[in-house]
Each structure stands twice: as C-alpha cells, then as structure tokens.
Design an enzyme around this catalytic site. Structure first.
Site, short mmCIF file in Angstrom:
data_model
loop_
_atom_site.label_atom_id
_atom_site.label_comp_id
_atom_site.label_asym_id
_atom_site.label_seq_id
_atom_site.Cartn_x
_atom_site.Cartn_y
_atom_site.Cartn_z
N HIS A 111 0.86 -1.21 0.00
CA HIS A 111 0.00 0.00 0.00
C HIS A 111 0.88 1.24 0.00
CE1 HIS A 111 -3.05 -2.89 1.09
NE2 HIS A 111 -2.45 -3.16 2.23
N HIS A 133 5.82 6.29 7.09
CA HIS A 133 5.49 5.93 5.72
C HIS A 133 4.99 7.17 5.00
CE1 HIS A 133 1.63 5.66 7.83
NE2 HIS A 133 1.15 6.08 6.68
N HIS A 186 2.35 8.85 1.58
CA HIS A 186 1.25 8.73 0.61
C HIS A 186 1.56 9.74 -0.50
CE1 HIS A 186 -1.35 6.51 3.56
NE2 HIS A 186 -0.59 7.19 4.42
N GLU A 239 -2.92 13.35 1.89
CA GLU A 239 -4.22 12.89 2.44
C GLU A 239 -4.93 14.08 3.07
OE1 GLU A 239 -3.25 9.05 4.59
OE2 GLU A 239 -4.26 8.44 2.76
N HIS A 252 3.87 10.30 7.22
CA HIS A 252 3.20 10.00 8.49
C HIS A 252 4.17 9.30 9.43
CE1 HIS A 252 -0.98 10.00 6.37
NE2 HIS A 252 -0.60 11.22 6.76
N THR A 282 -5.91 6.19 8.16
CA THR A 282 -6.44 6.60 6.85
C THR A 282 -6.50 5.41 5.89
OG1 THR A 282 -4.25 7.12 5.95
CG2 THR A 282 -5.42 8.90 7.11
N THR A 283 -6.13 4.21 6.40
CA THR A 283 -6.28 3.00 5.59
C THR A 283 -7.04 1.97 6.43
OG1 THR A 283 -4.28 1.92 6.44
CG2 THR A 283 -4.01 3.37 4.53
N1 LIG Z 1 -1.91 6.29 7.24
S1 LIG Z 1 -1.98 6.19 8.86
O1 LIG Z 1 -0.86 6.91 9.42
O2 LIG Z 1 -3.29 6.63 9.30
C1 LIG Z 1 -1.81 4.51 9.33
C2 LIG Z 1 -0.88 4.16 10.32
C3 LIG Z 1 -0.74 2.81 10.70
C4 LIG Z 1 -1.53 1.83 10.09
C5 LIG Z 1 -1.35 0.39 10.49
O3 LIG Z 1 -0.50 0.08 11.31
N2 LIG Z 1 -2.14 -0.55 9.92
C6 LIG Z 1 -1.91 -1.97 10.15
C7 LIG Z 1 -2.31 -2.46 11.50
C8 LIG Z 1 -1.46 -3.32 12.18
C9 LIG Z 1 -1.80 -3.81 13.43
C10 LIG Z 1 -3.01 -3.47 14.00
F1 LIG Z 1 -3.36 -3.97 15.20
C11 LIG Z 1 -3.85 -2.62 13.36
C12 LIG Z 1 -3.47 -2.11 12.12
F2 LIG Z 1 -4.30 -1.24 11.52
C13 LIG Z 1 -2.46 2.19 9.12
C14 LIG Z 1 -2.60 3.54 8.74
#
Ligand SMILES: NS(=O)(=O)c1ccc(C(=O)NCc2ccc(F)cc2F)cc1
Length: 288
Positions: A63, A93, A95, A105, A118, A226-227
């Site tokens: 992603h 990471h 976007h 975003e 982020h 946001t995902t």
């Molecule tokens: N773009 S953002 O900064 O909002 C964002 C930050 C982290 C995650 C993430 O860790 N997802 C996987 C994940 C891994 C483990 C868990 F328990 C939950 C989970 F969502 C997703 C989005």
C-alpha cells in the site's frame, strides 16, 4: 475478504463494504481550513526524541513503504503537543500521487500536496502497538507535507529565475535548481531493493527528525487510520510547514509497485484517501 487497495474496484469508495467504520464520526484525513482552526494556547510544545539506533528496516507492504523502528523501549518518543503521556515511534510511511497536483491525504483549504509523510506513534499506557490501535487515545500520527519547489531561496532567487527563464528562451536549455531534499534521499535510495509488494531490506541508523521542517507549528484533531481497518484511534498532529522534495525524488516514489514479483506490475501511485467529513470536530492550532 479484507483485500483493499486504491483502485476502482477496491479503493476508498469501496472500503465501507468491509470496514463500516469508514462512515464513522472521526474519520481521517480531513481538509484543514486554517481560518476555522482555533488557536489553543494550552497546547504544549511538541517534543520528538528519536534514536537512530532504533531503525529496524524498510518494507514495501503493498500500500506504501514504511521504515520500521524497534519499540520495545522508549528510545524514540513523542511527548507534549496535544497528547498526555509518552508515545513510542513505530514506523513512518508516505502517501503520494501520480502527478504533483495530488498525493497528500490531508489538504489545507483544498490545497493538495504531492506527498505526505506519516510518523506513527503509540501510547505506552497500552502494552503494545496492536492493542493501542483499538483505543481512542491509542495512536498519535505526525503528518508532514512535502512540496515540490523549483527554487527554495529568497526573492532574489525569483529574479534569478526570471533571468534564467529569459536565458532559457535564448539557450533553450532546462535547469532544475535545488529543490531536492538531501535527508529524504537516503530513504529513496533504499527503494531499489523493495520495488515489489512484500520486499524488505536492511535500513539502519536513520533519524526521522531530519525529515521535519524547522518549526513544529501544528494543527491537531481527533481522527482515524487513513487506511483499513480505519480504526478511530489517532490523535492527528499535522505540521503547518512543508518540507521540500524534487521532481526527480517524486519520480522515485512512483517507481514502486503495488504488486508482488510475478504479478502484472501496477505502479504504486495515488495511494491516498481523500478528505472525510468533519462531522462537527474542532481543529485546534498550536500557533497564532
Ligand atoms: N496512514 S496512517 O498513518 O493513518 C496509518 C498508520 C498505521 C496503520 C497500520 O498500522 N495498519 C496496520 C495495522 C497493524 C496492526 C493493528 F493492530 C492494526 C493495524 F491497523 C495504518 C494507517
């Protein structure tokens, strides 16, 4: 199945089918309207303390790509700002878009940036990251806009640009004056080894602080991942000042693939969720 992406069949408009919280009361990202944000003098200064030795590796997760940090102690933390307690850095990471007119975003009064960083932190009042992701005060994510600048110097630079542009017409040559971000380059140089989904490589001794702008003025509001799974557990801290990125560096982001080796290649671009309804939330500003 919970397979999600950013395409027409599995993108943000479809996420609510598998993740109903997508239509929840505190979804992210949002459009930040500076004139409607309230300055909150009680907000503390944001304190970020990162130890490069906690850098663990770099991964293409299909992603985005992320740089992971060891979080079994509080060597790399976020305190202050809008949060109470100590939050540990887990990963950062990005976007980004398929062209420089989109990719971020969060947006600022409708303005989109080509890329958004982020930095993901979790509240140490919970035993681990996984537990924290399901709590309303579980995560704190710092958002940083990346902006393509042709010239990052003073007004005299603009005069120089005018001169060059005249010369440009005369000599027909194209120049690209410094907008590359040297601190970002170390991250981008690692991307050649993680082109496809599931690829990871060693990455060490990186200080994410080098990716931040000079001043840590921020907007803050209560939001979500946001995902998918779009969990409503994030205190968002979006920095006002962008950092620079060059067109060539943006091309590097766009050289990654959403797909695994052996699959028909699909360029990793436009991996951003559009702004979501504010639903009565207040956005606070740390600055006047
Ligand atoms: N773009 S953002 O900064 O909002 C964002 C930050 C982290 C995650 C993430 O860790 N997802 C996987 C994940 C891994 C483990 C868990 F328990 C939950 C989970 F969502 C997703 C989005």
């Amino acid at each position: 199945s919970h397979a999600w992406g950013y395409g027409a069949q599995d993108g943000p408009e479809k996420w609510a089918e598998s993740f109903p919280v997508a239509n929840g009361p505190r979804q992210s990202p949002i459009d930040i309207v500076p004139t409607q944000a309230q300055h909150d003098p009680s907000l503390k200064q944001l304190k970020l303390k990162y130890d490069p030795a906690t850098t663990k590796g770099i991964l293409n997760n299909g992603h985005s790509f992320q740089v992971d940090f060891t979080d079994d102690d509080s060597s790399s933390t976020l305190v202050g700002g809008p949060v109470i307690g100590i939050y540990r850095l887990r990963q950062f990471h990005f976007h980004w878009g398929s062209s420089d007119d989109k990719g971020s975003e969060h947006t600022i009064a409708g303005t989109r940036f080509p890329c958004e960083l982020h930095l993901v932190h979790w509240n140490t009042k919970y035993p681990n990251f996984g537990e924290a992701t399901s709590k309303p005060d579980g995560l704190a994510v710092v958002g940083v806009f990346l902006k393509v600048r042709i010239f990052s110097k003073s007004i005299s630079g603009i005069a120089v640009i005018k001169l060059f542009q005249m010369m440009d017409v005369l000599c027909g040559f194209v120049y690209q004056i410094g907008s590359a971000n040297p601190r970002l380059q170390k991250v981008l140089d690692a991307l050649d080894d993680i082109r496809s989904k599931g690829r990871q490589t060693t990455f060490s001794n990186f200080d994410p602080k080098t990716l931040l702008p000079a001043t840590l003025d921020f907007w803050t509001y209560e939001g979500s991942l946001t995902t998918p799974p779009l969990l409503e557990s994030v205190t968002w801290i979006v920095l006002k000042d962008p950092v620079s990125v060059s067109p060539a560096q943006m091309a590097k982001f766009r050289s990654l693939l959403f797909t695994s080796e052996g699959e028909a290649p699909s360029c990793m671009v436009d991996n951003f969720r559009p702004p979501q309804p504010l639903k009565g939330r207040k956005v606070r500003a740390s600055f006047k």
